[in-house]
Design a protein around this motif. Structure first.
Motif, short mmCIF file in Angstrom:
data_model
loop_
_atom_site.label_atom_id
_atom_site.label_comp_id
_atom_site.label_asym_id
_atom_site.label_seq_id
_atom_site.Cartn_x
_atom_site.Cartn_y
_atom_site.Cartn_z
N SER A 196 0.84 -1.18 -0.13
CA SER A 196 0.01 -0.06 0.09
C SER A 196 0.84 1.16 -0.11
O SER A 196 2.00 1.20 0.50
CB SER A 196 -1.07 -0.08 1.20
OG SER A 196 -1.88 -1.07 1.26
N VAL A 197 0.27 2.64 -0.37
CA VAL A 197 0.98 3.82 -0.53
C VAL A 197 0.17 4.84 0.41
O VAL A 197 -0.89 4.91 0.01
CB VAL A 197 1.02 4.20 -1.80
CG1 VAL A 197 1.88 5.56 -1.95
CG2 VAL A 197 1.79 3.33 -2.95
N PRO A 198 0.75 5.05 1.64
CA PRO A 198 0.24 5.96 2.35
C PRO A 198 0.01 7.50 1.70
O PRO A 198 0.73 7.92 0.85
CB PRO A 198 0.91 6.02 3.75
CG PRO A 198 1.98 4.80 3.64
CD PRO A 198 2.08 4.51 2.22
N GLU A 199 -1.07 7.98 2.27
CA GLU A 199 -1.28 9.38 1.78
C GLU A 199 -0.34 10.44 2.08
O GLU A 199 0.03 11.32 1.47
CB GLU A 199 -2.50 9.85 2.21
CG GLU A 199 -3.81 9.22 1.58
CD GLU A 199 -4.00 9.79 0.14
OE1 GLU A 199 -3.43 10.91 -0.14
OE2 GLU A 199 -5.22 9.49 -0.65
N SER A 200 0.44 9.97 3.05
CA SER A 200 1.53 10.94 3.50
C SER A 200 2.70 10.84 2.82
O SER A 200 3.65 11.61 2.97
CB SER A 200 2.11 10.45 4.88
OG SER A 200 2.30 9.00 5.08
N SER A 201 2.86 9.82 1.83
CA SER A 201 4.02 9.90 0.90
C SER A 201 4.07 11.00 0.06
O SER A 201 3.07 11.58 -0.39
CB SER A 201 3.90 8.54 0.21
OG SER A 201 4.95 8.70 -0.87
N GLU A 202 5.29 11.37 -0.10
CA GLU A 202 5.65 12.65 -0.93
C GLU A 202 5.99 12.31 -2.37
O GLU A 202 5.97 13.03 -3.30
CB GLU A 202 6.99 13.33 -0.21
CG GLU A 202 6.82 14.14 0.90
CD GLU A 202 7.96 14.91 1.56
OE1 GLU A 202 8.99 14.76 0.74
OE2 GLU A 202 7.79 15.37 2.52
N HIS A 203 5.68 10.89 -2.44
CA HIS A 203 6.18 10.47 -3.95
C HIS A 203 5.11 9.25 -4.38
O HIS A 203 5.64 8.21 -4.64
CB HIS A 203 7.55 9.91 -3.98
CG HIS A 203 8.67 10.97 -3.50
ND1 HIS A 203 8.86 11.82 -4.20
CD2 HIS A 203 9.58 10.79 -2.38
CE1 HIS A 203 9.85 12.46 -3.46
NE2 HIS A 203 10.33 11.90 -2.25
#
Length: 439
Positions: free
Chosen positions: A320-327
């Motif tokens: 999964s990719v968290p919403e907090s990721s900057e990328h």
């Protein structure tokens, strides 16, 4: 839950990378796409045995500008604590995180903290996966928050040398028949266990917690109903299985090994037990423990195409990719690539787990490659057979807490002779109230 194989040409792999890049072109990202002039570091957190190290290097080579910083946590339970702690703090979450099936229900309660992968091409590749696995990673609003990695169809691991010493057949097909074949049951498994114990004077399986988990996972509904209601108190079918397991413990069939330790692997080599329940990913765990204890490919361990009670799934994970990721865009691209069938085949080779994508499953079944750590058993082909009829059980938000913290201590009491089945069940209900219902 506590914790959790390649045949594609270079041309095909390059085409897959290009296709995934095209499929991930939509959605927003805080910066430009990665390149040599715009380097991007992607952080990834997994747990247990994922087999990704070589894949990280391959991805970096194929994507100039990308550097992957990987963290691997020892068990799924510890990974759960790590992720929820960081989500609560609002910082420190990796760009790509692995989520275990056992605590997916809890993640679904905060699914808005994860990127909807539909924004990055999930719909275009959904047919890669077996349908139930893809659906598991989709929240009630239709947001895809995780790409499936492996699944956990189960067979029986057994030590052929110990079987022979006890006068039991050691050929894996004969072992499957010994345990009941297509009609295999827990009654038969424990019956043969008593035969083994009578002949050898030694326990049959490693410890009862994993057996209990497998028994519960086989039920149509486990700790939760399909509607999300708790399903423990007054569950006569579950009580019956608990009593059955308690009887087996009382008969001396459990070696009462420490979960995930097995005397740092020595118990796999010293005859402490002869069998254990084995989802696909457990094969990699066993190999690692045998190696850590100084053992090799001649340890005697094998893998049989049989499981008490029929088809059963234990575990499996998602990226999964968290919403907090900057990328976000680059992270989604990496998650899609790592879970592509070509990569799942390589992951299976490295970690001995079983893919959740259809093409990868078919490849492993067709190749039937011998696994040298399990007496040349075609583990991929066996797991493909064990996967038939498997569909993962609904997991509620506290499913892993119930398995580990509600039932773990009572089972320990039975294994150490401090409680009988009735007393242990009562203790489980007490813990259920304290840790789940009233918490």
């Amino acid at each position: 839950m506590k914790k959790f194989r390649y045949s594609a040409s270079v041309v095909a792999g390059a085409a897959a990378v290009a296709l995934l890049a095209a499929g991930c072109s939509s959605g927003s990202n805080s910066g430009e796409a990665a390149s040599e002039d715009n380097p991007v570091e992607l952080t990834v957190t997994t747990f247990g045995t994922f087999g990704y190290d070589d894949l990280y290097a391959e991805y970096e080579d194929a994507n100039p500008g990308i550097t992957i910083k990987a963290t691997n946590i020892d068990t799924g339970g510890n990974a759960r604590t790590d992720l929820f702690t960081k989500l609560a703090a609002g910082s420190g979450v990796s760009d790509v995180v692995a989520i275990e099936e056992g605590w997916l229900g809890a993640i679904m309660e905060v699914s808005d903290k994860f990127v909807d992968l539909n924004e990055y091409g999930a719909e275009d590749i959904k047919d890669n996966w077996v349908e139930w696995k893809y659906n598991q990673g989709t929240d009630p609003s239709g947001r895809v928050i995780g790409y499936g990695t492996d699944i956990g169809p189960q067979g029986i691991c057994y030590n052929g040398k110990l079987f022979e010493a006890a006068g039991l057949p050691s050929d894996r097909e004969a072992v499957a028949e010994l345990l009941g074949g297509e009609d295999a049951s827990w009654e038969k498994y424990f019956e043969v266990g008593n035969q083994y114990k009578d002949a050898s004077g030694k326990p049959w399986f490693d410890q009862a917690g994993f057996v209990w988990n497998s028994m519960v996972n086989q039920m149509d509904e486990g700790y939760y109903t399909k509607d999300g209601e708790l399903n423990v108190d007054g569950n006569e079918a579950m009580i019956s299985r608990f009593e059955q397991l308690s009887t087996a413990i009382g008969d001396g069939l459990s070696s009462n090994q420490k979960e995930w330790d097995w005397a740092n692997g020595k118990a796999f080599l010293d005859g402490s037990f002869a069998t254990m329940v084995c989802p696909g990913w457990m094969l990699g765990t066993i190999q690692g423990k045998v190696e850590s204890a100084g053992g090799g490919m001649d340890s005697g361990w094998d893998f049989a195409d049989v499981f008490p009670g029929g088809a059963s799934n234990w575990g499996g994970a998602f990226l999964s990719v968290p919403e907090s990721s900057e990328h976000k865009e680059e992270a989604a691209k990496l998650a899609a690539w790592l879970t592509h069938p070509d990569q799942q085949i390589k992951q299976s080779e490295a970690a001995n787990n079983f893919p959740s994508t259809i093409a990868a499953q078919e490849t492993l079944a067709e190749e039937a490659a011998p696994n040298e750590w399990f007496n040349d058993a075609p583990t991929g082909a066996i797991l493909a057979e064990r996967a038939k009829g498997v569909e993962a059980q609904f997991k509620g938000p506290d499913d892993s807490v119930i398995q580990e913290n509600v039932f773990g201590p009572p089972i320990d009491l039975v294994e150490t002779g401090q409680a009988d089945a009735d007393q242990a069940w009562a203790k489980a209900l007490e813990l259920l109230n304290d840790l789940v219902i009233n918490n």
